[in-house]
Design an enzyme around this catalytic site. Structure first.
Site, PDB file in Angstrom:
ATOM      1  N   ASP A  66       5.470  -6.231   0.600  1.00 54.25           N
ATOM      2  CA  ASP A  66       5.506  -5.610   1.923  1.00 54.25           C
ATOM      3  C   ASP A  66       5.738  -4.111   1.727  1.00 54.25           C
ATOM      4  O   ASP A  66       6.770  -3.697   1.200  1.00 54.25           O
ATOM      5  CB  ASP A  66       6.644  -6.241   2.747  1.00 54.25           C
ATOM      6  CG  ASP A  66       6.800  -5.582   4.099  1.00 54.25           C
ATOM      7  OD1 ASP A  66       5.769  -5.318   4.723  1.00 54.25           O
ATOM      8  OD2 ASP A  66       7.936  -5.326   4.511  1.00 54.25           O
ATOM      9  N   THR A  99       1.795  -1.905   6.925  1.00 51.13           N
ATOM     10  CA  THR A  99       2.660  -0.843   6.375  1.00 51.13           C
ATOM     11  C   THR A  99       2.097  -0.298   5.067  1.00 51.13           C
ATOM     12  O   THR A  99       2.288   0.867   4.748  1.00 51.13           O
ATOM     13  CB  THR A  99       4.086  -1.374   6.138  1.00 51.13           C
ATOM     14  OG1 THR A  99       4.008  -2.624   5.456  1.00 51.13           O
ATOM     15  CG2 THR A  99       4.820  -1.566   7.432  1.00 51.13           C
ATOM     16  N   THR A 100       1.401  -1.152   4.292  1.00 46.56           N
ATOM     17  CA  THR A 100       0.780  -0.665   3.049  1.00 46.56           C
ATOM     18  C   THR A 100      -0.482   0.118   3.400  1.00 46.56           C
ATOM     19  O   THR A 100      -0.723   1.194   2.857  1.00 46.56           O
ATOM     20  CB  THR A 100       0.414  -1.852   2.131  1.00 46.56           C
ATOM     21  OG1 THR A 100       1.497  -2.768   2.108  1.00 46.56           O
ATOM     22  CG2 THR A 100       0.136  -1.383   0.727  1.00 46.56           C
ATOM     23  N   ASP A 401       6.807 -10.089   9.795  1.00 47.07           N
ATOM     24  CA  ASP A 401       5.496  -9.445   9.958  1.00 47.07           C
ATOM     25  C   ASP A 401       4.593 -10.269  10.871  1.00 47.07           C
ATOM     26  O   ASP A 401       3.894  -9.724  11.724  1.00 47.07           O
ATOM     27  CB  ASP A 401       4.810  -9.269   8.593  1.00 47.07           C
ATOM     28  CG  ASP A 401       5.315  -8.030   7.874  1.00 47.07           C
ATOM     29  OD1 ASP A 401       6.303  -7.458   8.358  1.00 47.07           O
ATOM     30  OD2 ASP A 401       4.750  -7.640   6.838  1.00 47.07           O
TER      31      ASP A 401
END
Length: 533
Positions: A66, A99-100, A401
């Site tokens: 994550d 988020t990545t 998530d």
């Protein structure tokens, strides 16, 4: 002397020469530092991405892919690189997923900015063009999106499982995705259908079993056992539950004092008074018909003593002690009751009602379950199980998530294809748009379009495919009008991603592009770093 005067400029009104070298150096240093951070998480993008093992200073080990968690735990010292960490945090709070992606896009944009700067384009021009391009990108994405109804449970599950597929616990996505969807839908308030507060979904972690044993509990779960002192009850039907914030123990002096007792008669008197004091409290509690007590943790003195537990057991009242202060709001909302701060305010109308409160053995410990709550508030509890702490923690992060993805769909009810399809489509449409623009702007927008190709390129690279061949084929398919063609990492080829059920919320893609652009524009505008000691 004459030589010195000759060297001075004739007119001091205009400056003939300014040293820009330092500004360029600082800009380059900032961009390179931020790109280094982006490259660190780039390998963990997508379903075939690698995981990172993070070892903290206190010896704790975390295994995750994550992006927000990885960057959060990183010790980043360079100020511009810290901005990328903040960027992934803001994507986490805005959309919860991607988020990545947001950091990888920012890294690719910075790389393009370097080449634009080296070609002599001014940072302000680049910054304005990026802003225009990102606004156009959001319009293109919105045009691509497919509207969705909340009653379409299948589509919600598809998007939640897409989010879970890139996680360590991807093999459990068939279990966790429906669980995430059901828990979010059960806390949506019909009066405010666009708002979901994820604090209404409580995740309780319990070691033992496997992730398969994770379940959704309609009620409350306490990760502690009922108080067994003096043989108190551990199962209670038709429970009347009180949440108390006072202590059932003898009072202490207000200031730190020691009382010296010189003879036994006085000692007996003190003990007798203590007993009477506690008995008086318990009689008041029993009089309201209460038979389950949830006692908040106390800092000043013991919330309950052995004596009070003994009397409570005699009165057949089940006791769960050491309830955390932060959980009180969630508990009272779920039970639809009021917390009681003083024994004088203990009344029957402040109690919550449930069909069953019981202690259940789970793994090597015990938990207390409250089920069949009357007039239950809009909350839900997920009990996460796992064979070791690393798996449980990662399952919790992945579930968070997935919950965020469903929350995004509740807020903005549009779906979009995954698998690099929207990025390539953006790249194609912005590339075409850049040819219409004049001057430097068109040049900058074309660079923006090229930067977006990093997502499909990285997806292919992480899956062990030939990135150049895949991205070229993908461009070709999109040029032929196949708007939803994307990389199918499982089959290792390009297919219609919507048919493969790889979908994500529109909000994840739009916020990733707007936030990444904002961050890059900010880094571009910095031309000096001043250290204040």
């Amino acid at each position: 002397m004459a030589a010195v005067t000759a060297a001075q400029p004739r007119s001091s009104k205009t400056e003939s020469y300014v040293d820009n070298k330092r500004k360029e150096d600082i800009r380059h240093a900032n961009i390179n530092a931020a790109r280094a951070v982006a490259d660190a998480v780039r390998t963990s993008l997508g379903p075939k991405g690698m995981d990172k093992m993070i070892s903290t200073a206190n010896g704790e080990v975390i295994i995750t892919n994550d992006g927000a968690t990885i960057l959060n735990k990183m010790e980043v010292l360079q100020p511009a690189a810290k901005m990328l960490v903040e960027l992934s945090k803001s994507q986490d709070s805005a959309a919860g997923d991607g988020t990545t992606t947001v950091v990888v896009i920012a890294g690719a944009l910075l790389k393009q900015c370097l080449s634009l700067l080296s070609n002599g384009i001014h940072p302000t021009v680049i910054s304005d063009s990026l802003h225009k391009a990102s606004n156009k990108a959001v319009d293109v994405l919105t045009a691509m999106a497919v509207p969705l109804e909340l009653s379409d449970r299948e589509s919600l599950i598809k998007s939640a499982s897409t989010s879970l597929n890139s996680k360590v616990v991807s093999q459990y996505s068939t279990l966790l995705a429906p669980l995430a969807v059901d828990s979010v839908l059960s806390v949506v308030d019909p009066e405010k259908p666009d708002l979901v507060d994820l604090r209404d979904v409580k995740i309780v972690k319990k070691l033992g079993g496997t992730v398969d044993d994770t379940e959704l509990v309609k009620g409350l779960v306490f990760d502690k056992k009922a108080s067994h002192a003096a043989g108190g009850p551990t199962r209670m039907e038709n429970a009347k539950i009180a949440v108390i914030q006072f202590q059932i123990s003898p009072p202490k002096t207000d200031i730190e004092q020691s009382i010296v007792v010189s003879d036994y008669t006085q000692m007996d008197r003190i003990l007798k008074e203590e007993r009477n004091y506690i008995l008086g409290m318990i009689k008041k509690i029993k009089a309201t018909g209460c038979n389950v007590l949830l006692i908040q943790k106390s800092i000043l003195r013991d919330a309950v003593t052995d004596l009070s537990l003994h009397y409570l057991a005699k009165a057949k009242i089940m006791v769960i002690k050491d309830v955390e202060r932060d959980d009180i709001e969630f508990i009272t909302k779920t039970l639809n009751c009021l917390p009681i701060a003083n024994i004088e305010h203990f009344r029957a109308e402040k109690l919550g009602h449930a069909d069953l409160v019981e202690e259940v053995s789970l793994g090597d410990g015990k938990i207390v379950k409250v089920t069949g709550i009357k007039d239950m508030g809009r909350t839900t509890t997920v009990l996460v199980r796992g064979s070791n702490q690393l798996v449980i923690d990662e399952a919790e992060r992945s579930l968070h998530d997935a919950l965020c993805v469903v929350r995004c769909l509740v807020n903005k009810r549009f779906l979009i294809a995954g698998g690099g399809a929207p990025e390539i489509e953006l790249s194609r449409q912005l590339g075409a748009w850049s040819k219409v623009l004049h001057g430097m702007e068109g040049y900058c927008v074309r660079s923006f379009a090229e930067a977006l190709e990093v997502i499909p390129y990285t997806l292919a690279e992480n899956a062990g495919l030939n990135p150049i061949a895949i991205v070229t084929e993908l461009r070709n398919r999109h040029a032929q009008g196949e708007i939803n063609a994307g990389i199918n990492v499982r089959k290792g080829q390009i297919t219609n991603i919507l048919e493969e059920n790889v979908v994500q919320p529109l909000l994840v893609s739009t916020s990733a592009i707007t936030l990444a652009t904002e961050c890059v524009r900010m880094i571009l505008k910095i031309d000096d770093i001043v250290n204040v000691r």
